[in-house]
Design a protein around this motif. Structure first.
Motif, PDB file in Angstrom:
ATOM      1  N   PRO A 156      19.430  37.095  87.912  1.00  0.00           N
ATOM      2  CA  PRO A 156      19.729  38.444  88.431  1.00  0.00           C
ATOM      3  C   PRO A 156      21.134  38.579  88.996  1.00  0.00           C
ATOM      4  CG  PRO A 156      17.521  37.772  89.076  1.00  0.00           C
ATOM      5  CD  PRO A 156      18.151  36.574  88.425  1.00  0.00           C
ATOM      6  N   LYS A 157      21.646  37.522  89.620  1.00  0.00           N
ATOM      7  CA  LYS A 157      22.989  37.615  90.203  1.00  0.00           C
ATOM      8  C   LYS A 157      24.091  37.534  89.149  1.00  0.00           C
ATOM      9  CE  LYS A 157      23.238  32.642  91.213  1.00  0.00           C
ATOM     10  NZ  LYS A 157      23.431  31.632  92.280  1.00  0.00           N
ATOM     11  N   SER A 158      23.763  37.002  87.964  1.00  0.00           N
ATOM     12  CA  SER A 158      24.774  36.905  86.904  1.00  0.00           C
ATOM     13  C   SER A 158      24.703  38.062  85.913  1.00  0.00           C
ATOM     14  CB  SER A 158      24.612  35.580  86.151  1.00  0.00           C
ATOM     15  OG  SER A 158      23.357  35.531  85.500  1.00  0.00           O
ATOM     16  N   GLU A 159      23.823  39.023  86.136  1.00  0.00           N
ATOM     17  CA  GLU A 159      23.686  40.152  85.210  1.00  0.00           C
ATOM     18  C   GLU A 159      24.878  41.097  85.334  1.00  0.00           C
ATOM     19  OE1 GLU A 159      20.535  43.747  84.089  1.00  0.00           O
ATOM     20  OE2 GLU A 159      20.075  42.299  85.674  1.00  0.00           O
ATOM     21  N   PHE A 160      25.362  41.569  84.214  1.00  0.00           N
ATOM     22  CA  PHE A 160      26.492  42.503  84.181  1.00  0.00           C
ATOM     23  C   PHE A 160      25.962  43.928  84.339  1.00  0.00           C
ATOM     24  CE2 PHE A 160      29.371  45.240  81.644  1.00  0.00           C
ATOM     25  CZ  PHE A 160      30.491  45.129  82.460  1.00  0.00           C
ATOM     26  N   LYS A 161      26.480  44.663  85.320  1.00  0.00           N
ATOM     27  CA  LYS A 161      25.981  46.002  85.630  1.00  0.00           C
ATOM     28  C   LYS A 161      27.100  47.035  85.659  1.00  0.00           C
ATOM     29  CE  LYS A 161      22.099  44.266  88.357  1.00  0.00           C
ATOM     30  NZ  LYS A 161      21.370  44.309  89.651  1.00  0.00           N
ATOM     31  N   VAL A 170      22.026  51.410  83.485  1.00  0.00           N
ATOM     32  CA  VAL A 170      20.989  52.249  84.097  1.00  0.00           C
ATOM     33  C   VAL A 170      19.752  51.386  84.330  1.00  0.00           C
ATOM     34  CG1 VAL A 170      19.532  54.289  83.868  1.00  0.00           C
ATOM     35  CG2 VAL A 170      21.863  54.310  82.954  1.00  0.00           C
ATOM     36  N   ALA A 171      19.218  51.418  85.545  1.00  0.00           N
ATOM     37  CA  ALA A 171      17.998  50.670  85.889  1.00  0.00           C
ATOM     38  C   ALA A 171      16.837  51.658  85.912  1.00  0.00           C
ATOM     39  CB  ALA A 171      18.150  49.973  87.231  1.00  0.00           C
ATOM     40  N   ASP A 172      16.214  51.887  84.765  1.00  0.00           N
ATOM     41  CA  ASP A 172      15.123  52.856  84.662  1.00  0.00           C
ATOM     42  C   ASP A 172      13.899  52.280  83.965  1.00  0.00           C
ATOM     43  OD1 ASP A 172      16.207  52.585  82.176  1.00  0.00           O
ATOM     44  OD2 ASP A 172      16.148  54.707  81.668  1.00  0.00           O
ATOM     45  N   ALA A 173      13.764  50.969  83.912  1.00  0.00           N
ATOM     46  CA  ALA A 173      12.633  50.351  83.226  1.00  0.00           C
ATOM     47  C   ALA A 173      12.015  49.292  84.131  1.00  0.00           C
ATOM     48  CB  ALA A 173      13.087  49.734  81.897  1.00  0.00           C
ATOM     49  N   LYS A 174      10.884  48.770  83.699  1.00  0.00           N
ATOM     50  CA  LYS A 174      10.216  47.735  84.475  1.00  0.00           C
ATOM     51  C   LYS A 174      10.736  46.359  84.047  1.00  0.00           C
ATOM     52  CE  LYS A 174       6.220  46.956  81.460  1.00  0.00           C
ATOM     53  NZ  LYS A 174       4.759  46.916  81.378  1.00  0.00           N
ATOM     54  N   GLY A 185      14.608  45.421  85.325  1.00  0.00           N
ATOM     55  CA  GLY A 185      14.367  46.634  84.556  1.00  0.00           C
ATOM     56  C   GLY A 185      15.592  47.515  84.433  1.00  0.00           C
ATOM     57  N   GLY A 186      16.620  47.027  83.812  1.00  0.00           N
ATOM     58  CA  GLY A 186      17.835  47.816  83.608  1.00  0.00           C
ATOM     59  C   GLY A 186      18.493  47.452  82.302  1.00  0.00           C
ATOM     60  N   GLY A 187      19.711  47.937  82.092  1.00  0.00           N
ATOM     61  CA  GLY A 187      20.452  47.576  80.897  1.00  0.00           C
ATOM     62  C   GLY A 187      21.268  48.722  80.350  1.00  0.00           C
ATOM     63  N   PHE A 188      21.798  48.516  79.158  1.00  0.00           N
ATOM     64  CA  PHE A 188      22.617  49.508  78.469  1.00  0.00           C
ATOM     65  C   PHE A 188      21.800  50.036  77.288  1.00  0.00           C
ATOM     66  CE2 PHE A 188      25.204  46.255  80.419  1.00  0.00           C
ATOM     67  CZ  PHE A 188      26.133  46.984  81.149  1.00  0.00           C
ATOM     68  N   SER A 189      21.559  51.343  77.261  1.00  0.00           N
ATOM     69  CA  SER A 189      20.601  51.923  76.324  1.00  0.00           C
ATOM     70  C   SER A 189      21.279  52.879  75.357  1.00  0.00           C
ATOM     71  CB  SER A 189      19.493  52.667  77.082  1.00  0.00           C
ATOM     72  OG  SER A 189      18.864  51.811  78.013  1.00  0.00           O
ATOM     73  N   ILE A 190      20.736  52.912  74.120  1.00  0.00           N
ATOM     74  CA  ILE A 190      21.148  53.857  73.090  1.00  0.00           C
ATOM     75  C   ILE A 190      19.880  54.407  72.437  1.00  0.00           C
ATOM     76  CG2 ILE A 190      22.256  54.119  70.836  1.00  0.00           C
ATOM     77  CD1 ILE A 190      24.335  52.163  71.658  1.00  0.00           C
ATOM     78  N   ASN A 191      19.767  55.729  72.392  1.00  0.00           N
ATOM     79  CA  ASN A 191      18.604  56.378  71.792  1.00  0.00           C
ATOM     80  C   ASN A 191      18.786  56.526  70.287  1.00  0.00           C
ATOM     81  OD1 ASN A 191      17.490  56.646  74.320  1.00  0.00           O
ATOM     82  ND2 ASN A 191      18.141  58.769  74.578  1.00  0.00           N
ATOM     83  N   LEU A 192      17.690  56.293  69.542  1.00  0.00           N
ATOM     84  CA  LEU A 192      17.672  56.627  68.132  1.00  0.00           C
ATOM     85  C   LEU A 192      17.309  58.105  67.957  1.00  0.00           C
ATOM     86  CD1 LEU A 192      15.903  53.452  66.684  1.00  0.00           C
ATOM     87  CD2 LEU A 192      18.348  53.926  66.815  1.00  0.00           C
ATOM     88  N   GLN A 193      17.200  58.538  66.709  1.00  0.00           N
ATOM     89  CA  GLN A 193      16.923  59.952  66.430  1.00  0.00           C
ATOM     90  C   GLN A 193      15.672  60.073  65.572  1.00  0.00           C
ATOM     91  OE1 GLN A 193      18.698  62.324  67.914  1.00  0.00           O
ATOM     92  NE2 GLN A 193      19.996  60.739  68.846  1.00  0.00           N
ATOM     93  N   HIS A 194      15.297  61.317  65.255  1.00  0.00           N
ATOM     94  CA  HIS A 194      14.162  61.564  64.376  1.00  0.00           C
ATOM     95  C   HIS A 194      14.537  61.487  62.899  1.00  0.00           C
ATOM     96  CE1 HIS A 194      11.460  63.832  67.460  1.00  0.00           C
ATOM     97  NE2 HIS A 194      11.537  62.532  67.678  1.00  0.00           N
ATOM     98  N   ASP A 195      15.810  61.439  62.608  1.00  0.00           N
ATOM     99  CA  ASP A 195      16.272  61.468  61.220  1.00  0.00           C
ATOM    100  C   ASP A 195      16.584  60.047  60.749  1.00  0.00           C
ATOM    101  OD1 ASP A 195      17.283  63.256  58.936  1.00  0.00           O
ATOM    102  OD2 ASP A 195      18.963  61.894  59.282  1.00  0.00           O
TER     103      ASP A 195
END
Length: 600
Positions: A156-161, A170-174, A185-195
């Protein structure tokens, strides 16, 4: 303040009124058992396991979407390198969620439904966890090694934030534990699409930008599906744990969550939930009354009270969750209605559901332990409890020796077999392996493959300590205490059974006046005094005539029981004596006949 007997169902002192209360409490417990069983049966859907199994086969174990002359990438379980992750995501994963949408009459590039049955809640997303660059610890002077950057193991102390490729942390997960390490529960997120085309383009851009590199320690593909036919959510997280060596360990998290709670299912479950809530409130009142009546110090000395308190804690957690579940589902519906083309996080609901299932299982187990109180007067139960009380110190000493032995061999196994045997990779798993050895659950072949010289020694010594010493010592200690208890314990279980039988017959006659006379039927060891009566110390105490008479009657009953056993022993000795005399007479007759024959 004199000691008071409990107000809960107990067989220490019995009267007609107490028997009526015991029968009433037993009927309340039967209603609680029925309600708990109805609630439990409706929480876990019969399709939950099969839904989990098929989802695991589709996304994890194999690929059923192979097309001729077309490369679709490796299956999830076969991912070994970082490039395999991109192949799986670009081909296999997209083919699964976009496959055969034309059966629903929709465009092939759209996937609101997975497998044509499950509604995708929002869109999937990619989330990665990174570590900070650190100083290289190597001491070998190679030019090529010094030219490479170094990234440590995940902590946890070596995690890049910070910010990575214009994406903020963003820390929005478990938190997750794919294999060995627990990730926050964090990280760098990219959403996919419906297409489908847009998703391929997003993944190509990520590959070109080297979005996954040596600093990445975990990549998660997470999404949620809703099956309307069975009212169940399914949360899926496909995790790729990237080790510092560059190899990838894939693992999956698949969890089914019911849409409705037992407070909103059917009239039967709603009624069972309402009755269950009333009984829980009643038991709360009973515990508060018991603490006030016997006092906190006496209350904590009774084992059954701990069972009741744990049951109440678990029951209130279950009731609270069902209300919270309804509110959380409403919030998810609002978020989906507002924008269904974004990732909808269901980690909070998933965590709550996991805790709910654990609390429900604990509550159900404790409810089924409650009937033990009503049959605790039986001779076998009293003998077991008395034997445990007599031998508790010896058993605790044996347990201390057992724990030391298990930990010593766990350390040995962890050091010797950890590199090639999964059961000994960590200290905890190694301890579990030793406990499984006590249950005869061990694979000697895997130990021998790990170390051919040490494995036979490890197996033989552990078998001798486990079976020849620990288990036999435990049996000897308990059986010795049990034999001593059987000789000394006086139990009035038949008297109690007859009183319960008579009290049950008069139970429905509630208008009859209850007798207030009480009889002390507490199991005890036989008195060492040879004559009946009260000791001088007891006579000096100011007691009422009724108490003295009751004590005299109790001691006379105990003395009669002792004398009855003595008479039975004397009778047995006399029978043996008569048998010996008969045998002597037969021998005498045989000798007499043989003598006469010789003389003739």
């Amino acid at each position: 303040m004199p000691a008071r007997y409990t107000k809960k169902p107990s067989y220490q002192i019995l009267s007609e009124r107490i028997i009526q209360n015991i029968i009433t409490e037993f009927f309340i417990l039967l209603i609680l058992l029925v309600c708990t069983q109805i609630i439990t049966e409706n929480v876990v859907h019969k399709y939950s396991y099969y839904s989990y199994k098929q989802a695991k086969r589709a996304f994890v174990q194999e690929s059923n979407y192979r097309e001729p002359h077309r490369y679709i990438g490796p299956a999830f379980a076969n991912v070994q390198k970082i490039w395999d992750i991109w192949d799986f995501a670009s081909f296999n994963f997209l083919n699964i969620i976009h496959h055969e949408q034309n059966f629903t009459g929709e465009k092939k590039d759209q996937f609101p439904f997975v497998f044509n049955m499950g509604l995708m809640i929002g869109v999937p997303r990619l989330r990665q966890i990174r570590v900070k660059e650190s100083r290289c610890p190597q001491k070998i002077s190679f030019i090529d090694i010094h030219a490479k950057k170094c990234y440590p193991n995940y902590l946890p102390k070596s995690e890049f934030k910070g910010t990575f490729q214009q994406i903020d942390y963003v820390a929005d997960a478990k938190s997750l534990k794919p294999t060995y390490v627990t990730y926050t529960g964090g990280g760098f997120s990219i959403n996919l699409q419906h297409d489908y085309t847009d998703n391929r383009k997003i993944l190509r851009n990520l590959i070109k930008a080297r979005w996954i590199d040596s600093a990445t320690r975990l990549l998660v593909i997470e999404f949620s599906i809703y099956f309307q036919d069975i009212n169940m959510f399914q949360v899926l997280k496909l995790m790729f744990e990237i080790m510092p060596t560059g190899l990838v360990m894939p693992s999956a998290f698949i969890q089914g969550i019911q849409l409705t709670s037992f407070l909103t299912l059917t009239p039967v479950t709603i009624s069972a939930g309402a009755i269950f809530s009333i009984i829980v409130i009643y038991y709360t009142y009973v515990e508060i009354r018991e603490i006030k009546w016997v006092g906190p110090s006496a209350y904590k000395n009774n084992f059954y009270n701990y069972v009741d308190v744990l049951f109440l804690i678990a029951a209130y957690c279950v009731l609270f969750y069902n209300v919270w579940h309804i509110v959380t589902i409403k919030e998810i519906e609002k978020v989906y209605a507002k924008n269904h083309k974004r990732y909808i996080n269901m980690d909070k609901l998933s965590t709550g559901w996991n805790v709910y299932l654990h609390m429900l299982g604990i509550m159900n187990a404790l409810v089924w332990l409650k009937p033990i109180r009503f049959v605790s007067f039986h001779r076998s139960i009293q003998q077991v409890l008395a034997a445990m009380r007599v031998s508790i110190k010896s058993i605790l000493g044996l347990c201390f020796f057992c724990l030391i032995s298990i930990y010593a061999f766990a350390q040995l196994g962890c050091i010797a077999f950890s590199q090639s045997n999964e059961e000994y990779t960590t200290e905890f798993s190694s301890i579990v392996a030793q406990i499984r050895f006590l249950m005869s659950d061990i694979s000697y072949t895997s130990l021998e493959d790990a170390h051919r010289v040490l494995a036979p020694f490890f197996f033989v010594v552990l078998a001798v300590i486990s079976y020849a010493i620990i288990l036999n010592l435990f049996k000897a200690i308990y059986l010795s205490a049990d034999s001593d208890v059987k000789k000394q314990l006086i139990i009035n279980d038949m008297v109690i059974a007859r009183m319960l039988q008579a009290g049950f017959k008069r139970y429905l006659c509630f208008w009859r006046k209850r007798k207030t006379a009480q009889i002390n039927l507490t199991p005890r060891l036989r008195p060492t005094e040879k004559s009946p009566g009260i000791s001088a110390e007891d006579q000096a105490k100011p007691t009422s005539n009724s108490n003295q008479q009751m004590k005299i009657v109790t001691e006379l009953r105990d003395l009669i029981a002792v004398q009855s056993e003595n008479c039975a022993r004397i009778e047995h000795m006399m029978e043996v004596f008569f048998d010996i005399m008969e045998n002597i007479e037969k021998l005498h007759n045989i000798n007499k006949i043989s003598t006469e024959r010789k003389n003739n």
